[in-house]
Design a protein around this motif. Structure first.
Motif, PDB file in Angstrom:
ATOM      1  N   PHE A   1       0.825  -1.211   0.000  1.00 47.86           N
ATOM      2  CA  PHE A   1       0.000   0.000   0.000  1.00 47.86           C
ATOM      3  C   PHE A   1       0.855   1.255   0.000  1.00 47.86           C
ATOM      4  N   SER A   2       1.992   1.189   0.654  1.00 49.56           N
ATOM      5  CA  SER A   2       2.894   2.334   0.632  1.00 49.56           C
ATOM      6  C   SER A   2       3.441   2.575  -0.767  1.00 49.56           C
ATOM      7  N   ARG A   3       3.650   1.504  -1.515  1.00 51.50           N
ATOM      8  CA  ARG A   3       4.174   1.644  -2.875  1.00 51.50           C
ATOM      9  C   ARG A   3       3.132   2.240  -3.818  1.00 51.50           C
ATOM     10  N   PHE A   4       1.879   1.879  -3.642  1.00 54.88           N
ATOM     11  CA  PHE A   4       0.848   2.312  -4.573  1.00 54.88           C
ATOM     12  C   PHE A   4       0.190   3.632  -4.206  1.00 54.88           C
ATOM     13  N   VAL A   5       0.490   4.195  -3.052  1.00 54.36           N
ATOM     14  CA  VAL A   5      -0.019   5.511  -2.667  1.00 54.36           C
ATOM     15  C   VAL A   5       1.129   6.503  -2.798  1.00 54.36           C
ATOM     16  N   GLU A   6       0.941   7.491  -3.625  1.00 56.70           N
ATOM     17  CA  GLU A   6       2.003   8.470  -3.901  1.00 56.70           C
ATOM     18  C   GLU A   6       2.369   9.252  -2.647  1.00 56.70           C
TER      19      GLU A   6
ATOM     20  N   ALA B   1       3.442   8.346   0.211  1.00 53.89           N
ATOM     21  CA  ALA B   1       3.168   7.738   1.512  1.00 53.89           C
ATOM     22  C   ALA B   1       4.352   6.879   1.927  1.00 53.89           C
ATOM     23  N   LEU B   2       5.080   7.333   2.900  1.00 52.96           N
ATOM     24  CA  LEU B   2       6.219   6.577   3.418  1.00 52.96           C
ATOM     25  C   LEU B   2       5.852   5.866   4.720  1.00 52.96           C
ATOM     26  N   GLY B   3       4.649   6.126   5.222  1.00 55.42           N
ATOM     27  CA  GLY B   3       4.225   5.572   6.498  1.00 55.42           C
ATOM     28  C   GLY B   3       4.166   4.061   6.521  1.00 55.42           C
ATOM     29  N   GLY B   4       3.779   3.434   5.399  1.00 57.74           N
ATOM     30  CA  GLY B   4       3.699   1.977   5.361  1.00 57.74           C
ATOM     31  C   GLY B   4       5.047   1.321   5.552  1.00 57.74           C
ATOM     32  N   GLN B   5       6.079   1.909   4.975  1.00 56.98           N
ATOM     33  CA  GLN B   5       7.415   1.343   5.132  1.00 56.98           C
ATOM     34  C   GLN B   5       7.936   1.545   6.550  1.00 56.98           C
ATOM     35  N   VAL B   6       7.582   2.672   7.152  1.00 56.86           N
ATOM     36  CA  VAL B   6       7.994   2.918   8.538  1.00 56.86           C
ATOM     37  C   VAL B   6       7.297   1.929   9.464  1.00 56.86           C
ATOM     38  N   PHE B   7       6.002   1.700   9.246  1.00 59.15           N
ATOM     39  CA  PHE B   7       5.287   0.735  10.071  1.00 59.15           C
ATOM     40  C   PHE B   7       5.796  -0.681   9.836  1.00 59.15           C
ATOM     41  N   ALA B   8       6.178  -0.999   8.604  1.00 57.92           N
ATOM     42  CA  ALA B   8       6.743  -2.324   8.314  1.00 57.92           C
ATOM     43  C   ALA B   8       8.049  -2.522   9.083  1.00 57.92           C
ATOM     44  N   LEU B   9       8.871  -1.508   9.139  1.00 64.45           N
ATOM     45  CA  LEU B   9      10.107  -1.587   9.922  1.00 64.45           C
ATOM     46  C   LEU B   9       9.793  -1.785  11.404  1.00 64.45           C
ATOM     47  N   LEU B  10       8.763  -1.100  11.892  1.00 66.82           N
ATOM     48  CA  LEU B  10       8.341  -1.263  13.281  1.00 66.82           C
ATOM     49  C   LEU B  10       7.855  -2.684  13.538  1.00 66.82           C
ATOM     50  N   VAL B  11       7.112  -3.255  12.608  1.00 67.29           N
ATOM     51  CA  VAL B  11       6.635  -4.634  12.761  1.00 67.29           C
ATOM     52  C   VAL B  11       7.807  -5.608  12.769  1.00 67.29           C
ATOM     53  N   ILE B  12       8.816  -5.361  11.956  1.00 65.01           N
ATOM     54  CA  ILE B  12       9.996  -6.230  11.945  1.00 65.01           C
ATOM     55  C   ILE B  12      10.715  -6.190  13.286  1.00 65.01           C
ATOM     56  N   VAL B  13      10.835  -5.003  13.868  1.00 64.87           N
ATOM     57  CA  VAL B  13      11.484  -4.872  15.184  1.00 64.87           C
ATOM     58  C   VAL B  13      10.666  -5.586  16.251  1.00 64.87           C
ATOM     59  N   ILE B  14       9.354  -5.416  16.210  1.00 68.16           N
ATOM     60  CA  ILE B  14       8.493  -6.076  17.195  1.00 68.16           C
ATOM     61  C   ILE B  14       8.559  -7.589  17.022  1.00 68.16           C
ATOM     62  N   ALA B  15       8.608  -8.068  15.787  1.00 73.88           N
ATOM     63  CA  ALA B  15       8.698  -9.509  15.543  1.00 73.88           C
ATOM     64  C   ALA B  15      10.007 -10.076  16.067  1.00 73.88           C
ATOM     65  N   ALA B  16      11.090  -9.329  15.937  1.00 76.44           N
ATOM     66  CA  ALA B  16      12.372  -9.795  16.465  1.00 76.44           C
ATOM     67  C   ALA B  16      12.336  -9.880  17.989  1.00 76.44           C
ATOM     68  N   CYS B  17      11.740  -8.891  18.627  1.00 76.83           N
ATOM     69  CA  CYS B  17      11.613  -8.923  20.090  1.00 76.83           C
ATOM     70  C   CYS B  17      10.714 -10.074  20.529  1.00 76.83           C
ATOM     71  N   GLU B  18       9.627 -10.269  19.805  1.00 76.18           N
ATOM     72  CA  GLU B  18       8.708 -11.361  20.117  1.00 76.18           C
ATOM     73  C   GLU B  18       9.402 -12.704  19.977  1.00 76.18           C
ATOM     74  N   ALA B  19      10.208 -12.861  18.959  1.00 75.56           N
ATOM     75  CA  ALA B  19      10.912 -14.123  18.745  1.00 75.56           C
ATOM     76  C   ALA B  19      11.904 -14.392  19.870  1.00 75.56           C
ATOM     77  N   ALA B  20      12.608 -13.365  20.325  1.00 81.34           N
ATOM     78  CA  ALA B  20      13.579 -13.543  21.405  1.00 81.34           C
ATOM     79  C   ALA B  20      12.886 -13.958  22.702  1.00 81.34           C
TER      80      ALA B  20
END
Length: 101
Positions: free
Chosen positions: A49-54, A56-75
């Motif tokens: 959605f971030s790619r298809f909305v002109e 909009a960088l928010g989707g990529q920022v939230f994706a990075l946040l989800v990756i960080v949360i997933a790493a913490c969850e995995a640990a």
């Protein structure tokens, strides 16, 4: 350029596999891998959605946040699984009602 629907189909398939894995697996490690599939499907949606909305960088920022949360969850989850194995000598979630040791 790949249309948005293709990304959404892939994301829906990953999400479905993740939910199926969480509901049917008994091994704690398999359940954790299924949860990671669910997180990855959310990341695909956010970036698509971030790619298809002109502009909009928010989707990529939230994706990075989800990756960080997933790493913490995995640990944390792997620490719990190791503690479960230490006490129960297996990682079957049906047999683990509590972690008293």
């Amino acid at each position: 350029m790949i249309p948005l629907e293709h990304y959404l189909y892939i994301s829906a398939a990953l999400f479905s596999l993740g939910v199926f894995g969480v509901l049917t697996r008994r091994n704690a490690v398999n359940v954790l891998m299924s949860i990671e599939l669910i997180f990855n499907s959310a990341n695909i949606n956010l970036v698509a959605f971030s790619r298809f909305v002109e502009g909009a960088l928010g989707g990529q920022v939230f994706a990075l946040l989800v990756i960080v949360i997933a790493a913490c969850e995995a640990a944390v989850a792997l620490a719990i699984v190791m503690s479960l194995y230490r006490v129960m000598k297996n990682v079957n979630l049906d047999e683990a009602a509590e972690l008293k040791g």
